[in-house]
Scaffold this active site. Structure first.
Site, PDB file in Angstrom:
ATOM      1  N   LYS A 181      -1.401   5.542   8.590  1.00 34.86           N
ATOM      2  CA  LYS A 181      -0.638   5.550   7.330  1.00 34.86           C
ATOM      3  C   LYS A 181      -1.592   5.688   6.137  1.00 34.86           C
ATOM      4  O   LYS A 181      -1.387   6.509   5.240  1.00 34.86           O
ATOM      5  CB  LYS A 181       0.165   4.241   7.211  1.00 34.86           C
ATOM      6  CG  LYS A 181       0.868   4.091   5.871  1.00 34.86           C
ATOM      7  CD  LYS A 181       1.314   2.659   5.590  1.00 34.86           C
ATOM      8  CE  LYS A 181       1.620   2.504   4.106  1.00 34.86           C
ATOM      9  NZ  LYS A 181       1.920   1.152   3.693  1.00 34.86           N
ATOM     10  N   LYS A 226      -7.698   1.762  -3.041  1.00 35.50           N
ATOM     11  CA  LYS A 226      -7.351   1.388  -1.655  1.00 35.50           C
ATOM     12  C   LYS A 226      -7.441   2.618  -0.732  1.00 35.50           C
ATOM     13  O   LYS A 226      -7.974   2.537   0.379  1.00 35.50           O
ATOM     14  CB  LYS A 226      -5.940   0.800  -1.644  1.00 35.50           C
ATOM     15  CG  LYS A 226      -5.320   0.581  -0.304  1.00 35.50           C
ATOM     16  CD  LYS A 226      -5.662  -0.745   0.315  1.00 35.50           C
ATOM     17  CE  LYS A 226      -5.070  -0.829   1.719  1.00 35.50           C
ATOM     18  NZ  LYS A 226      -5.384  -2.036   2.401  1.00 35.50           N
ATOM     19  N   THR A 246       0.871  -1.181   0.000  1.00 35.49           N
ATOM     20  CA  THR A 246       0.000   0.000   0.000  1.00 35.49           C
ATOM     21  C   THR A 246       0.906   1.228   0.000  1.00 35.49           C
ATOM     22  O   THR A 246       1.616   1.477   0.984  1.00 35.49           O
ATOM     23  CB  THR A 246      -0.895   0.025   1.252  1.00 35.49           C
ATOM     24  OG1 THR A 246      -1.706  -1.151   1.252  1.00 35.49           O
ATOM     25  CG2 THR A 246      -1.802   1.260   1.239  1.00 35.49           C
TER      26      THR A 246
HETATM   27  P1  NAD Z   1       5.570  -5.666   7.606  1.00 35.41           P
HETATM   28  O1  NAD Z   1       6.309  -4.501   8.144  1.00 35.41           O
HETATM   29  O2  NAD Z   1       5.151  -6.759   8.533  1.00 35.41           O
HETATM   30  O3  NAD Z   1       6.445  -6.365   6.441  1.00 35.41           O
HETATM   31  C1  NAD Z   1       7.245  -5.668   5.544  1.00 35.41           C
HETATM   32  C2  NAD Z   1       8.434  -6.572   5.202  1.00 35.41           C
HETATM   33  O4  NAD Z   1       9.224  -5.890   4.221  1.00 35.41           O
HETATM   34  C3  NAD Z   1       9.341  -6.850   6.407  1.00 35.41           C
HETATM   35  O5  NAD Z   1       9.589  -8.237   6.494  1.00 35.41           O
HETATM   36  C4  NAD Z   1      10.618  -6.066   6.086  1.00 35.41           C
HETATM   37  O6  NAD Z   1      11.779  -6.660   6.611  1.00 35.41           O
HETATM   38  C5  NAD Z   1      10.598  -6.095   4.577  1.00 35.41           C
HETATM   39  N1  NAD Z   1      11.390  -5.037   3.961  1.00 35.41           N
HETATM   40  C6  NAD Z   1      11.417  -3.712   4.272  1.00 35.41           C
HETATM   41  N2  NAD Z   1      12.262  -3.067   3.448  1.00 35.41           N
HETATM   42  C7  NAD Z   1      12.782  -3.993   2.612  1.00 35.41           C
HETATM   43  C8  NAD Z   1      13.711  -3.959   1.541  1.00 35.41           C
HETATM   44  N3  NAD Z   1      14.285  -2.814   1.168  1.00 35.41           N
HETATM   45  N4  NAD Z   1      14.003  -5.105   0.906  1.00 35.41           N
HETATM   46  C9  NAD Z   1      13.415  -6.267   1.276  1.00 35.41           C
HETATM   47  N5  NAD Z   1      12.534  -6.374   2.281  1.00 35.41           N
HETATM   48  C10 NAD Z   1      12.224  -5.257   2.937  1.00 35.41           C
HETATM   49  O7  NAD Z   1       4.325  -5.066   6.836  1.00 35.41           O
HETATM   50  P2  NAD Z   1       2.970  -5.852   6.424  1.00 35.41           P
HETATM   51  O8  NAD Z   1       1.966  -5.745   7.530  1.00 35.41           O
HETATM   52  O9  NAD Z   1       3.326  -7.181   5.853  1.00 35.41           O
HETATM   53  O10 NAD Z   1       2.429  -4.866   5.271  1.00 35.41           O
HETATM   54  C11 NAD Z   1       3.020  -4.847   3.995  1.00 35.41           C
HETATM   55  C12 NAD Z   1       2.215  -3.896   3.119  1.00 35.41           C
HETATM   56  O11 NAD Z   1       0.859  -4.348   3.072  1.00 35.41           O
HETATM   57  C13 NAD Z   1       2.172  -2.458   3.651  1.00 35.41           C
HETATM   58  O12 NAD Z   1       2.266  -1.574   2.573  1.00 35.41           O
HETATM   59  C14 NAD Z   1       0.828  -2.380   4.352  1.00 35.41           C
HETATM   60  O13 NAD Z   1       0.306  -1.048   4.372  1.00 35.41           O
HETATM   61  C15 NAD Z   1      -0.006  -3.305   3.483  1.00 35.41           C
HETATM   62  N6  NAD Z   1      -1.163  -3.924   4.164  1.00 35.41           N
HETATM   63  C16 NAD Z   1      -1.042  -4.422   5.419  1.00 35.41           C
HETATM   64  C17 NAD Z   1      -2.150  -5.001   6.034  1.00 35.41           C
HETATM   65  C18 NAD Z   1      -2.053  -5.578   7.439  1.00 35.41           C
HETATM   66  O14 NAD Z   1      -3.102  -5.852   8.044  1.00 35.41           O
HETATM   67  N7  NAD Z   1      -0.852  -5.815   7.969  1.00 35.41           N
HETATM   68  C19 NAD Z   1      -3.382  -5.069   5.359  1.00 35.41           C
HETATM   69  C20 NAD Z   1      -3.459  -4.587   4.052  1.00 35.41           C
HETATM   70  C21 NAD Z   1      -2.334  -4.011   3.461  1.00 35.41           C
END
Ligand code: NAD
Length: 295
Positions: free
Chosen positions: A246, A171, A96
């Protein structure tokens, strides 16, 4: 079955990856955190030592990263996926992020002769685990057609919302509604308490009257009426207040850039900013009822 590269193995990425493995695909992963890569390899994925390592033989590359700057960092620049890519996988960004960043990266992909879509998801960690996400896609028709088979094991619904960035636009609009309605529903339940209404009675009325909405029927912010809602688990997330803030900021950024008037979206952002600043960023976003109640 296809070869898929997957970058970003967090709360969402890891369960999404598992569903791709379950569907029989071969997946090569990368995350900056070694323990996340280890968890994926234990599930049957292979692992690369740098982001571009997932490109080898890939039919598709999926990214699931925290924010726009991470997506720009992974795709753009001299070491970015787009310049290191020797074949032509379909690139699918499920993160997102802001509409502007999504369009910038998609334009860079197009300039390099590569297909890319933005494909943010709704449904949270539970939906990611169950493979029941709703996925909203922005991108050209041909890119959407290439990407769809890779999105199906992850989702119950995939909507092609238009050109590049339109998935992120959908979204932002959806989550602005969610933030606004959550605050409205919480205010109503707090008012009901002051007026001597039982939670169950107010739920029964509003879930069947014109106030009905998802935040009442599926995610009621008081304990009792909806057994699965985080209110029954001391507001343990779920979807954190930090994530809601966010997404509300992304909606306001888009409103500012496009000249849309969204006063309630702006107010919801302010209220969630206060809630986060008070130290509740890790709480489920429905916990804002405690803040509005003053406890
Ligand atoms: P998270 O922080 O748990 O996971 C992100 C992952 O990306 C981590 O494992 C981190 O180590 C990795 N990362 C960060 N920078 C990196 C890089 N440069 N190279 C490789 N890996 C890297 O986040 P999440 O909850 O999994 O959310 C991911 C996306 O999905 C976000 O954009 C969030 O807004 C969206 N989202 C989350 C939810 C939710 O309920 N958690 C729901 C819908 C959408």
């Amino acid at each position: 079955m296809a070869n898929i590269g997957f970058i970003g193995l967090g709360n969402m990425g890891l369960p999404m990856l598992r569903n791709l493995l379950k569907a029989g695909h071969k997946v090569c992963v990368y995350d900056i955190v070694a323990s996340a890569r280890d968890a994926a390899t234990q599930d049957g994925a292979s692992s690369a030592s740098e982001p571009a390592g997932v490109l080898e033989d890939a039919d598709a590359v999926i990214t699931m990263l925290p924010a726009g700057e991470h997506v720009q960092g992974i795709y753009l620049g001299k070491d970015g996926l787009l310049s290191r890519c020797k074949t032509k996988p379909i690139f699918i960004d499920c993160s997102t992020i802001d509409v502007g960043a999504a369009r910038e990266v998609a334009r860079a992909a197009s300039d390099a002769g590569l297909d890319m879509i933005d494909a943010p998801v709704s449904g949270g960690v539970g939906g990611a685990a169950a493979g029941t996400l709703t996925i909203m896609v922005g991108g050209a028709d041909a890119a959407f057609a290439r990407a769809k088979p890779f999105l199906e094991p992850l989702s119950r619904l995939v909507v092609h919302a238009g050109g590049s960035g339109n998935g992120q636009a959908a979204k932002a609009c959806n989550n602005m509604i969610l933030g606004i309605t959550m605050i409205g529903v919480c205010e109503a339940f707090v008012l009901g308490e002051k007026l001597g209404l039982d939670h169950d009675k107010l739920f029964e009325v509003t879930a069947n009257a014109t106030g009905q909405c998802w935040t009442i029927s599926s995610y009621c912010p008081v304990p009792g009426p909806v057994p699965t809602s985080p209110a029954n688990n001391d507001y343990k997330a779920g979807f954190t207040a930090a994530m809601m803030l966010k997404d509300l900021k992304l909606a306001q950024q888009a409103a500012l850039a496009s000249g849309a008037s969204t006063p309630l979206g702006a107010e919801a952002q302010s209220i969630y900013s206060l809630f986060n600043a008070a130290g509740y960023g890790d709480m489920d976003f429905s916990g804002i009822i405690r803040f509005l109640r003053g406890n």
